[in-house]
Write a protein that holds these residues in place. Structure first.
Motif, PDB file in Angstrom:
ATOM      1  N   THR A  75     155.225 -32.878  -2.960  1.00  0.00           N
ATOM      2  CA  THR A  75     153.792 -32.595  -2.868  1.00  0.00           C
ATOM      3  C   THR A  75     153.500 -31.458  -3.823  1.00  0.00           C
ATOM      4  N   ILE A  76     152.560 -31.673  -4.717  1.00  0.00           N
ATOM      5  CA  ILE A  76     152.231 -30.655  -5.712  1.00  0.00           C
ATOM      6  C   ILE A  76     150.835 -30.120  -5.414  1.00  0.00           C
ATOM      7  N   THR A  77     150.717 -28.826  -5.258  1.00  0.00           N
ATOM      8  CA  THR A  77     149.403 -28.222  -5.020  1.00  0.00           C
ATOM      9  C   THR A  77     149.193 -27.080  -5.996  1.00  0.00           C
ATOM     10  N   ILE A  78     148.162 -27.193  -6.805  1.00  0.00           N
ATOM     11  CA  ILE A  78     147.774 -26.105  -7.692  1.00  0.00           C
ATOM     12  C   ILE A  78     146.305 -25.817  -7.381  1.00  0.00           C
ATOM     13  N   PRO A  79     146.041 -24.714  -6.671  1.00  0.00           N
ATOM     14  CA  PRO A  79     144.698 -24.485  -6.106  1.00  0.00           C
ATOM     15  C   PRO A  79     143.553 -24.695  -7.095  1.00  0.00           C
ATOM     16  N   GLU A  80     143.717 -24.239  -8.341  1.00  0.00           N
ATOM     17  CA  GLU A  80     142.592 -24.336  -9.277  1.00  0.00           C
ATOM     18  C   GLU A  80     142.610 -25.626 -10.098  1.00  0.00           C
ATOM     19  N   LYS A 113     132.960 -20.056   4.387  1.00  0.00           N
ATOM     20  CA  LYS A 113     133.761 -21.118   5.006  1.00  0.00           C
ATOM     21  C   LYS A 113     135.141 -21.199   4.363  1.00  0.00           C
ATOM     22  N   TYR A 114     135.277 -20.586   3.189  1.00  0.00           N
ATOM     23  CA  TYR A 114     136.542 -20.632   2.467  1.00  0.00           C
ATOM     24  C   TYR A 114     137.161 -19.233   2.447  1.00  0.00           C
ATOM     25  N   PRO A 115     138.495 -19.178   2.436  1.00  0.00           N
ATOM     26  CA  PRO A 115     139.152 -17.860   2.451  1.00  0.00           C
ATOM     27  C   PRO A 115     138.698 -16.996   1.276  1.00  0.00           C
ATOM     28  N   GLU A 116     138.611 -15.729   1.535  1.00  0.00           N
ATOM     29  CA  GLU A 116     138.246 -14.724   0.520  1.00  0.00           C
ATOM     30  C   GLU A 116     139.066 -14.938  -0.757  1.00  0.00           C
ATOM     31  N   GLY A 117     138.397 -14.924  -1.899  1.00  0.00           N
ATOM     32  CA  GLY A 117     139.111 -15.064  -3.161  1.00  0.00           C
ATOM     33  C   GLY A 117     139.325 -16.495  -3.610  1.00  0.00           C
ATOM     34  N   HIS A 118     138.989 -17.464  -2.775  1.00  0.00           N
ATOM     35  CA  HIS A 118     139.118 -18.861  -3.168  1.00  0.00           C
ATOM     36  C   HIS A 118     137.878 -19.300  -3.930  1.00  0.00           C
ATOM     37  N   ASN A 119     138.081 -19.874  -5.109  1.00  0.00           N
ATOM     38  CA  ASN A 119     136.949 -20.309  -5.922  1.00  0.00           C
ATOM     39  C   ASN A 119     136.940 -21.813  -6.158  1.00  0.00           C
ATOM     40  N   PHE A 120     137.947 -22.487  -5.606  1.00  0.00           N
ATOM     41  CA  PHE A 120     138.058 -23.928  -5.818  1.00  0.00           C
ATOM     42  C   PHE A 120     138.299 -24.640  -4.497  1.00  0.00           C
ATOM     43  N   LYS A 121     137.948 -25.916  -4.459  1.00  0.00           N
ATOM     44  CA  LYS A 121     138.323 -26.746  -3.312  1.00  0.00           C
ATOM     45  C   LYS A 121     138.749 -28.115  -3.817  1.00  0.00           C
ATOM     46  N   MET A 122     139.560 -28.815  -3.001  1.00  0.00           N
ATOM     47  CA  MET A 122     139.977 -30.162  -3.363  1.00  0.00           C
ATOM     48  C   MET A 122     138.792 -31.093  -3.114  1.00  0.00           C
ATOM     49  N   ASP A 123     138.422 -31.851  -4.136  1.00  0.00           N
ATOM     50  CA  ASP A 123     137.273 -32.737  -4.020  1.00  0.00           C
ATOM     51  C   ASP A 123     137.744 -34.152  -3.714  1.00  0.00           C
ATOM     52  N   MET A 124     137.769 -34.511  -2.432  1.00  0.00           N
ATOM     53  CA  MET A 124     138.288 -35.815  -2.013  1.00  0.00           C
ATOM     54  C   MET A 124     137.486 -36.978  -2.603  1.00  0.00           C
ATOM     55  N   GLN A 125     136.272 -36.708  -3.076  1.00  0.00           N
ATOM     56  CA  GLN A 125     135.444 -37.752  -3.700  1.00  0.00           C
ATOM     57  C   GLN A 125     136.107 -38.306  -4.960  1.00  0.00           C
TER      58      GLN A 125
END
Ligand SMILES: [Zn+2]
Length: 149
Positions: A75-80, A113-125
């Motif tokens: 599983t690869i996760t790169i927040p940005e 709604k998102y943790p402090e410092g988070h500027n991105f979210k995964m867009d399931m669309q």
């Protein structure tokens, strides 16, 4: 020292072998997306923990090679950038899925709604599915290879 070798699971020639230290090696196959390392002896503690903390399906997908190492889906996760993960219901019926990250709007940041410092979210669309041997295409889709190491 990193090299490309033959994947013991799928036989592809794009298995990325990394030498962590003298005793430890890891493998990540760019074709089938499965990964293992020298600490992943089948039925060992590391594998047990990994399987227990993974979706039920991973137990069925586990592959044990001729040196008794257990391979599991990566599983690869790169927040940005995004995420690549295995998406499926049975050991036969699954695909690789790629999801790109998108920037949060100012409104979303203000909503807390998102943790402090988070500027991105995964867009399931924009989730896109890839074949079982197309792990690398899924990585490319999320821009994995443009990450500065
Ligand atoms: Zn493979």
């Amino acid at each position: 020292m990193d090299t490309l070798t033959t994947c013991k699971r799928c036989g592809g020639n794009a298995c990325y072998e990394q030498h962590i230290d003298e005793a430890t090696k890891t493998w990540l196959c760019m074709a089938c997306g499965f990964t293992t390392s020298t600490v992943m002896q089948d039925n060992g503690a590391v594998v047990k923990t990994a399987v227990e903390s993974s979706p039920e399906l991973y137990k069925d997908l586990k592959f044990v090679d001729d040196t008794n190492l257990a391979w599991l889906p990566a599983t690869i996760t790169i927040p940005e950038k995004g995420m690549v993960f295995l998406d499926g219901t049975t050991a036969k019926d699954w695909v690789w899925a790629g999801v790109r990250a998108i920037k949060l709007t100012q409104e979303e940041i203000d909503s807390k709604k998102y943790p402090e410092g988070h500027n991105f979210k995964m867009d399931m669309q924009n989730l896109k599915q890839f074949g079982q041997r197309d792990f690398m295409d899924a990585l490319e889709y999320i821009g994995f290879f443009q990450v500065e190491m």
